[in-house]
Design a protein around this motif. Sequence first.
Motif, mmCIF file in Angstrom:
data_model
loop_
_atom_site.group_PDB
_atom_site.id
_atom_site.type_symbol
_atom_site.label_atom_id
_atom_site.label_comp_id
_atom_site.label_asym_id
_atom_site.label_seq_id
_atom_site.Cartn_x
_atom_site.Cartn_y
_atom_site.Cartn_z
ATOM 1 N N ARG A 79 0.882 -1.178 0.000
ATOM 2 C CA ARG A 79 0.000 0.000 0.000
ATOM 3 C C ARG A 79 0.906 1.210 0.000
ATOM 4 N N PRO A 80 1.164 1.764 -1.192
ATOM 5 C CA PRO A 80 2.166 2.838 -1.261
ATOM 6 C C PRO A 80 1.750 4.070 -0.447
ATOM 7 N N ARG A 81 2.725 4.653 0.211
ATOM 8 C CA ARG A 81 2.541 5.955 0.884
ATOM 9 C C ARG A 81 3.674 6.845 0.403
ATOM 10 N N PRO A 82 3.367 8.083 0.061
ATOM 11 C CA PRO A 82 4.398 8.956 -0.523
ATOM 12 C C PRO A 82 5.673 9.050 0.313
ATOM 13 N N HIS A 83 5.531 9.166 1.642
ATOM 14 C CA HIS A 83 6.717 9.372 2.476
ATOM 15 C C HIS A 83 7.475 8.070 2.731
ATOM 16 N N ARG A 84 6.936 6.942 2.290
ATOM 17 C CA ARG A 84 7.609 5.669 2.525
ATOM 18 C C ARG A 84 8.296 5.130 1.273
ATOM 19 N N LEU A 85 8.141 5.835 0.157
ATOM 20 C CA LEU A 85 8.657 5.311 -1.108
ATOM 21 C C LEU A 85 10.170 5.093 -1.039
ATOM 22 N N ALA A 86 10.886 6.079 -0.482
ATOM 23 C CA ALA A 86 12.347 6.016 -0.454
ATOM 24 C C ALA A 86 12.808 4.757 0.267
ATOM 25 N N ARG A 87 12.144 4.425 1.349
ATOM 26 C CA ARG A 87 12.506 3.239 2.123
ATOM 27 C C ARG A 87 12.340 1.952 1.313
ATOM 28 N N LEU A 88 11.406 1.998 0.351
ATOM 29 C CA LEU A 88 11.165 0.829 -0.500
ATOM 30 C C LEU A 88 12.099 0.804 -1.704
ATOM 31 N N GLY A 89 12.946 1.836 -1.827
ATOM 32 C CA GLY A 89 13.836 1.902 -2.983
ATOM 33 C C GLY A 89 13.168 2.485 -4.205
ATOM 34 N N ILE A 90 12.121 3.286 -3.976
ATOM 35 C CA ILE A 90 11.398 3.901 -5.088
ATOM 36 C C ILE A 90 11.602 5.413 -5.025
ATOM 37 N N ALA A 91 11.962 6.019 -6.158
ATOM 38 C CA ALA A 91 12.121 7.472 -6.236
ATOM 39 C C ALA A 91 11.272 7.988 -7.377
ATOM 40 N N ARG A 92 10.941 9.268 -7.345
ATOM 41 C CA ARG A 92 10.082 9.807 -8.400
ATOM 42 C C ARG A 92 10.433 11.258 -8.689
ATOM 43 N N THR A 93 10.094 11.663 -9.890
ATOM 44 C CA THR A 93 10.013 13.090 -10.181
ATOM 45 C C THR A 93 8.557 13.353 -10.528
ATOM 46 N N LEU A 94 8.151 14.617 -10.420
ATOM 47 C CA LEU A 94 6.764 14.959 -10.720
ATOM 48 C C LEU A 94 6.715 15.773 -12.002
ATOM 49 N N GLN A 95 5.520 15.950 -12.542
ATOM 50 C CA GLN A 95 5.364 16.852 -13.681
ATOM 51 C C GLN A 95 5.885 18.211 -13.234
ATOM 52 N N GLY A 96 6.615 18.918 -14.110
ATOM 53 C CA GLY A 96 7.232 20.172 -13.699
ATOM 54 C C GLY A 96 8.566 19.903 -13.034
ATOM 55 N N VAL A 97 9.003 20.778 -12.133
ATOM 56 C CA VAL A 97 10.352 20.679 -11.602
ATOM 57 C C VAL A 97 10.385 20.567 -10.081
ATOM 58 N N VAL A 147 17.714 22.152 -17.899
ATOM 59 C CA VAL A 147 18.755 21.883 -16.898
ATOM 60 C C VAL A 147 18.099 21.643 -15.537
ATOM 61 N N ARG A 148 17.083 22.471 -15.228
ATOM 62 C CA ARG A 148 16.388 22.288 -13.945
ATOM 63 C C ARG A 148 15.723 20.911 -13.876
ATOM 64 N N LYS A 149 15.203 20.465 -14.997
ATOM 65 C CA LYS A 149 14.574 19.140 -15.012
ATOM 66 C C LYS A 149 15.604 18.047 -14.746
ATOM 67 N N LEU A 165 10.218 6.481 -10.846
ATOM 68 C CA LEU A 165 8.929 6.826 -11.441
ATOM 69 C C LEU A 165 9.039 8.213 -12.061
ATOM 70 N N LEU A 166 8.737 8.300 -13.345
ATOM 71 C CA LEU A 166 8.848 9.586 -14.050
ATOM 72 C C LEU A 166 7.493 9.953 -14.650
ATOM 73 N N ASP A 167 6.975 11.136 -14.306
ATOM 74 C CA ASP A 167 5.722 11.613 -14.904
ATOM 75 C C ASP A 167 6.049 12.729 -15.885
ATOM 76 N N GLU A 168 5.857 12.464 -17.159
ATOM 77 C CA GLU A 168 6.064 13.428 -18.234
ATOM 78 C C GLU A 168 7.405 14.157 -18.140
ATOM 79 N N PRO A 169 8.514 13.410 -18.082
ATOM 80 C CA PRO A 169 9.817 14.081 -17.978
ATOM 81 C C PRO A 169 10.164 14.903 -19.217
ATOM 82 N N ALA A 170 9.524 14.612 -20.349
ATOM 83 C CA ALA A 170 9.845 15.350 -21.583
ATOM 84 C C ALA A 170 9.017 16.629 -21.721
#
Length: 241
Positions: A79-97, A147-149, A165-170
Amino acid sequence: MTRPAPATDPDSDGLSLHRIGVRFGGLVALDDVSLRVPPGRTVGVIGPNGAGKTTLFNVVCGFVTPTTGTITLDGRALRPRPHRLARLGIARTLQGVGLFGGLTVLENVMVGAEHAGRRPESAWEALERCGVTPQAHALPGGLPYAVRKRVALARALVAQPRLLLLDEPAGGLGADEIAELGELITGLPCAVLLVEHHMDLVMAVCDEILVLDFGKPVAHGTPAEIRTDQAVVDAYLGAAA
Ligand SMILES: Nc1ncnc2c1ncn2[C@@H]1O[C@H](COP(=O)(O)OP(=O)(O)O)[C@@H](O)[C@H]1O
Ligand SMILES: [Mg+2]
């Protein structure tokens, strides 16, 4: 509840979404979506605006709780929780920067390192991988968007995730910048779930692609299979041409 499969079962390794459904009131944002991201693989989710890509991303991040379906990580219920992702070895970027404007590039990435319990040197490694070492001591506000992205990507990679996890990196990038991003993603050692509207990037970097339309899976296969799939051509490629 059925017993989770042993983690050594290659069919259960990595992240699996099983028959996920999401409703927002009367709106069905995702309908019976299943997807697996095996270790080290790059899996793409594409579809027109409103197809449910970000909703799927948010389900994996724990920002959206699915109405139906299950998620497993290495065969174990998750049951994913945003603040627990790192502990599971999951990282993400969001739309935007979403960088801290008052911190330098290096400091922004160090925040990610600290959060993930990594040593400061790992921040330099991540900057290097993303090609932003020369900008290490600059404030992000004065840097070009592309560059910021990359800095935002470095901040995610500093955790040395096994799944990124990448949401619309382009989004907002030009053709050359997208090609560079594609090379960067292809060279990553981790698994990647790439949610992206931009077809060329997805076709270039993904081992496997899921196509959504109005929240429903319309095709699933390799880039070569997707390119020639009639349902995809009708629902997506045809509309974009
Ligand atoms: N929090 C929300 N509340 C209500 N409707 C939402 C919410 N998030 C997304 N939606 C709706 O769900 C559908 C899918 O949206 P989204 O996942 O953002 O699509 P995509 O990322 O593919 O453009 C859209 O119709 C959108 O308006
Ligand atoms: Mg989106």
